[in-house]
Enzyme design. Structure first.
Site, PDB file in Angstrom:
ATOM      1  N   TYR A   4     -65.705 -14.325 -37.109  1.00 54.70           N
ATOM      2  CA  TYR A   4     -65.633 -14.263 -38.605  1.00 54.70           C
ATOM      3  C   TYR A   4     -67.045 -14.672 -39.341  1.00 54.70           C
ATOM      4  O   TYR A   4     -66.943 -15.444 -40.274  1.00 54.70           O
ATOM      5  CB  TYR A   4     -64.435 -15.232 -39.149  1.00 54.70           C
ATOM      6  CG  TYR A   4     -63.262 -15.234 -38.173  1.00 54.70           C
ATOM      7  CD1 TYR A   4     -62.519 -14.224 -37.853  1.00 54.70           C
ATOM      8  CD2 TYR A   4     -62.927 -16.436 -37.517  1.00 54.70           C
ATOM      9  CE1 TYR A   4     -61.673 -14.110 -36.868  1.00 54.70           C
ATOM     10  CE2 TYR A   4     -61.917 -16.399 -36.531  1.00 54.70           C
ATOM     11  CZ  TYR A   4     -61.322 -15.211 -36.316  1.00 54.70           C
ATOM     12  OH  TYR A   4     -60.202 -15.407 -35.274  1.00 54.70           O
ATOM     13  N   HIS A   5     -67.870 -14.035 -38.878  1.00 56.76           N
ATOM     14  CA  HIS A   5     -69.425 -14.495 -39.296  1.00 56.76           C
ATOM     15  C   HIS A   5     -70.139 -13.395 -39.758  1.00 56.76           C
ATOM     16  O   HIS A   5     -71.405 -13.278 -39.542  1.00 56.76           O
ATOM     17  CB  HIS A   5     -70.341 -15.328 -38.627  1.00 56.76           C
ATOM     18  CG  HIS A   5     -69.417 -16.905 -38.221  1.00 56.76           C
ATOM     19  ND1 HIS A   5     -69.719 -17.584 -37.008  1.00 56.76           N
ATOM     20  CD2 HIS A   5     -68.641 -17.368 -38.809  1.00 56.76           C
ATOM     21  CE1 HIS A   5     -69.173 -18.654 -37.237  1.00 56.76           C
ATOM     22  NE2 HIS A   5     -68.298 -18.529 -38.115  1.00 56.76           N
ATOM     23  N   PRO A   6     -69.738 -12.307 -40.362  1.00 53.81           N
ATOM     24  CA  PRO A   6     -70.505 -11.050 -40.515  1.00 53.81           C
ATOM     25  C   PRO A   6     -71.624 -11.450 -41.726  1.00 53.81           C
ATOM     26  O   PRO A   6     -71.444 -12.167 -42.502  1.00 53.81           O
ATOM     27  CB  PRO A   6     -69.666 -10.088 -41.246  1.00 53.81           C
ATOM     28  CG  PRO A   6     -68.666 -11.087 -41.848  1.00 53.81           C
ATOM     29  CD  PRO A   6     -68.291 -12.296 -40.943  1.00 53.81           C
TER      30      PRO A   6
ATOM     31  N   ASP B 185     -72.759 -10.055 -36.344  1.00 57.62           N
ATOM     32  CA  ASP B 185     -71.377 -10.809 -36.337  1.00 57.62           C
ATOM     33  C   ASP B 185     -71.431 -11.635 -34.946  1.00 57.62           C
ATOM     34  O   ASP B 185     -72.057 -11.293 -34.015  1.00 57.62           O
ATOM     35  CB  ASP B 185     -70.282 -10.075 -36.745  1.00 57.62           C
ATOM     36  CG  ASP B 185     -68.826 -10.963 -36.618  1.00 57.62           C
ATOM     37  OD1 ASP B 185     -69.043 -12.061 -37.014  1.00 57.62           O
ATOM     38  OD2 ASP B 185     -67.735 -10.527 -36.240  1.00 57.62           O
ATOM     39  N   HIS B 186     -70.782 -12.957 -34.942  1.00 57.66           N
ATOM     40  CA  HIS B 186     -70.592 -13.531 -33.748  1.00 57.66           C
ATOM     41  C   HIS B 186     -69.353 -12.976 -33.061  1.00 57.66           C
ATOM     42  O   HIS B 186     -68.215 -13.122 -33.519  1.00 57.66           O
ATOM     43  CB  HIS B 186     -70.406 -14.946 -34.039  1.00 57.66           C
ATOM     44  CG  HIS B 186     -71.776 -15.777 -34.088  1.00 57.66           C
ATOM     45  ND1 HIS B 186     -71.658 -16.819 -35.392  1.00 57.66           N
ATOM     46  CD2 HIS B 186     -72.966 -15.585 -33.952  1.00 57.66           C
ATOM     47  CE1 HIS B 186     -73.140 -17.205 -35.395  1.00 57.66           C
ATOM     48  NE2 HIS B 186     -73.713 -16.532 -34.403  1.00 57.66           N
TER      49      HIS B 186
END
Length: 539
Positions: free
Chosen positions: A475-477, A300-301
C-alpha cells in the site's frame, strides 16, 4: 462553507483537493496565521467510523466501501495476470485513517538520492527538520526526533512474546539490534513505532485537521468529489466539484493544491487536460498541457508473506476467534487503551541487505502475531503468525491512466510488479534470509511448521512462483507526478506543476522514487515542507 446552490461559486485563497495525509497538513499550516482563506475538499465522509480510531481496526476498513476507494490494478503480467487490490483512504485523513499506522521515514540515502537527481533542497539534512517539526515523539527529542509537533509517534502498547522472539531470532541470525529505525541508521531488527496517541490512531485528520477546525478562515467540505480544475490560459483558477449531486465551483485567488495521492492526483490532472495528449484526446478531453509524465513512473512495494503455525495459543488468531478472549480484549482496550486492539500492521521487524555489497538495506520484514489467507479477511482458525518480505527499492515501473472522462470512474492502474531480474532476485534472497530468522533458536519453540509457502518450496523457481501467485501490495504507491528537472518530471523542486501557474501537487505522487520504507511519515514531511514554500511564495 455555506451551502451554495448548484453551480454557484465561492472564492478562497487556496483550494486543496484531498484531505489525506498531505491535505490535512496543508489545511492546518496555511490557515494558521489567519491571513489566508482555505478550502479543503474531500471526496469521502467525516472520520466518524469507530474502527478508524482503533489501531487494529484497519482490518475492518480494508474493504469498507464507505471510507475506501477499493481500487484494483489491471491484470499484472508479473503476477500471473492477477489483479491486486489497492485500498486507499476515501475519508478525512485519507489513507492515514485506514493504514497500518507504522511510522517509518525511510533511509537517509533516499533523500540524498533525490537531491543528487537535481532536486535541490530535498536531501536528508534538508528534510530532517520537517520530520522533527511534525513529530511529537513519545521517547523525547534528540538529534533525529522532535517533540511538540502535531503528529504523535508512540511505542507499541501490547506485550507480545512472539514479536519479541522475532527480534531476538533476527539478532541470532546475524542482524544487529536497532532501537530506532528512524535514527542514525535504518539497518537492523527492532520494534516499529506507530502513529498513535495513548492507544488511538493519530491520523492526519486527528492530528492536524481537528485542531484547526474552529478557524473561521478554514472551510472543510466532505462528500465533495473534484471533477476537474479550471484554467485561464495556463493558470489554474478554480476547482469544479460535485457534492450531494450538485455541481459547485471554488475559485482560487492564489493556488490550487492537489493532494489526492498517487492515484487520484494524476487522475484529476488528466481529467483537467494536463497529461499525455494522446490519452486525453482519446477521451475527448481538451489538452491544456501535453505532459507525458503525468501518471508515469508509478511505483509500489510488493510483499510476500510467510505464515507459520504457532505451538502456543498466544496469537491474535486465538484471541479474535475465541468469544471470551475477544470480549476481554475489547474491554481492556475500552478501559486502558492497551492490549491486542492496539496492534498495528507490524509489531517488530527488520531491515537488511540481501547482498553485503549493497550500500543500504533492500529488504524490510513486517512481523505480525496473526495470520490470514488475505489481508482484510478472517484470521486462520489455527494459531499462526506472519512475517512478510518487502523489497524496498523496486526497479519495476508502472502507470496510472484514466479509463474514462467520468471523474467517478476508477483509473487504470498498472504497477508492473516483478518486471526486472533485480526485483525477482531480491524476493528469492529475502525469503531465504527470513527463513533463517524463523529457524533461529529464539523462535524455534514457537514454530510448528511453515503453512505457506511450505517446507517443500525451496528452489529459486518454486519460490518465484510462490511470489507470483501470492504477492500483494504493501500500500505504498508513489511517483506518478514526480519531482525533477527532466522532460517527464511533473513538478519542480517547489512542487509547482511545470508549465502551469497557480497549481501544485503535494502528496506521495511527487516522490522522485519510492522510499525505503512506509510512506505516510514522508508524505506528512513533504506537506510540512510544501506549506513553508507556499507561504514563502505568497509574500
Amino acid at each position: 462553507m455555506n451551502n451554495n446552490g448548484a453551480g454557484e461559486t465561492a472564492e478562497f485563497d487556496y483550494v486543496i483537493v484531498g484531505a489525506g495525509s498531505a491535505g490535512c497538513v496543508l489545511a492546518n499550516r496555511l490557515s494558521a496565521n489567519g491571513k489566508h482563506s482555505v478550502l479543503l475538499l474531500e471526496a469521502g465522509p467525516k472520520d466518524s467510523n469507530i474502527w478508524i480510531h482503533v489501531p487494529l481496526g484497519y482490518g475492518k476498513l480494508f474493504k469498507e466501501k464507505s471510507v475506501n476507494w477499493m481500487y484494483q490494478t489491471e491484470p499484472e503480467p508479473g503476477l500471473g495476470g492477477r489483479q491486486v487490490f489497492q485500498p486507499r483512504g476515501k475519508v478525512l485523513g485519507g489513507s492515514s485513517s485506514i493504514n497500518g499506522l507504522l511510522y517509518v521515514r525511510g533511509q537517509h540515502e533516499d533523500y540524498d538520492r533525490w537531491r543528487q537527481r537535481g532536486n535541490v533542497g530535498w536531501g536528508y539534512d534538508d528534510v530532517l527538520p520537517y520530520f522533527k517539526k511534525a513529530e511529537n515523539q513519545q521517547r523525547g527529542a534528540d538529534d533525529y526526533h522532535g517533540t511538540g509537533g502535531p503528529l504523535s509517534v508512540s511505542d507499541w502498547r501490547h506485550e507480545d512474546p512472539l514479536s519479541e522472539a522475532f527480534v531476538k531470532a533476527a539478532v541470532e541470525a546475524g542482524i544487529p539490534f536497532n532501537p530506532d529505525f528512524n535514527g542514525k541508521t535504518q539497518e537492523g531488527a527492532g520494534f516499529f513505532q506507530t502513529t498513535t496517541q495513548r492507544g488511538r490512531r493519530a491520523s492526519s485528520a486527528y492530528c492536524y485537521l481537528r485542531p484547526a477546525m474552529g478557524r473561521s478562515n478554514l472551510h472543510v467540505e466532505t462528500s465533495a468529489l473534484a471533477q476537474r480544475i479550471l484554467f485561464e490560459g495556463r493558470r489554474a483558477s478554480a476547482v469544479v466539484y460535485r457534492q450531494n449531486g450538485n455541481p459547485r465551483t471554488a475559485r482560487a485567488r492564489k493556488e490550487v493544491l492537489v493532494s489526492g495521492g498517487a492515484y487520484n492526483s494524476p487522475q484529476l490532472l488528466q481529467l483537467s487536460g494536463v497529461g499525455p495528449a494522446d490519452l486525453l484526446k482519446s477521451h475527448g478531453i481538451d489538452v491544456v498541457l501535453d505532459a507525458a509524465g503525468v501518471g508515469n513512473d508509478l511505483q509500489d512495494h510488493l510483499q510476500v508473506r510467510i505464515v507459520t503455525r504457532c505451538a502456543q495459543k498466544i496469537t491474535l488468531n486465538d484471541i479474535i476467534n475465541h468469544p471470551v478472549r475477544r470480549v476481554m480484549a475489547g474491554a481492556r482496550y475500552a478501559l486502558a487503551r492497551s492490549g491486542p486492539l492496539t496492534v498495528a500492521a507490524g509489531t517488530s521487524g527488520a531491515f537488511f541487505k540481501t547482498d553485503p555489497r549493497l550500500a543500504s538495506p533492500d529488504i524490510q520484514i513486517h512481523f505480525i502475531p496473526f495470520s490470514t489467507d488475505k489481508m482484510g479477511e478472517k484470521l486462520h482458525p489455527f494459531s499462526g503468525f506472519t512475517a512478510s518480505v518487502c523489497q524496498l527499492r523496486p526497479e519495476s515501473r508502472g502507470s496510472l491512466k484514466i479509463g474514462s472522462a467520468d471523474p467517478s470512474a476508477p483509473p487504470e492502474i498498472r504497477i508492473n510488479y516483478l518486471a526486472t531480474e533485480t526485483d525477482r532476485a531480491a524476493f528469492i534472497d529475502g525469503i531465504r534470509i527470513l527463513r533463517k530468522i524463523l529457524a533461529a533458536p529464539a523462535l524455534k519453540s514457537y514454530c510448528v511448521d511453515e503453512v505457506y509457502p511450505g517446507a517443500n518450496v525451496t528452489s529459486d523457481e518454486d519460490l518465484l512462483d510462490f511470489c507470483r501467485k501470492t504477492g500483494s501490495t504493501v500500500y505504498h504507491p508513489t511517483s506518478t507526478c514526480r519531482m525533477g528537472n527532466d522532460p517527464l518530471a511533473v513538478v519542480d523542486q517547489r512542487l509547482r506543476v511545470r508549465g502551469i501557474e497557480g497549481l501544485r501537487v503535494v502528496d506521495a505522487s511527487v516522490m522522485p522514487d519510492l522510499m525505503s520504507g512506509n510512506t505516510n511519515a514522508p508524505t506528512i514531511m513533504i506537506a510540512e515542507k510544501a506549506s513553508d514554500m507556499i507561504l514563502e511564495d505568497a509574500r
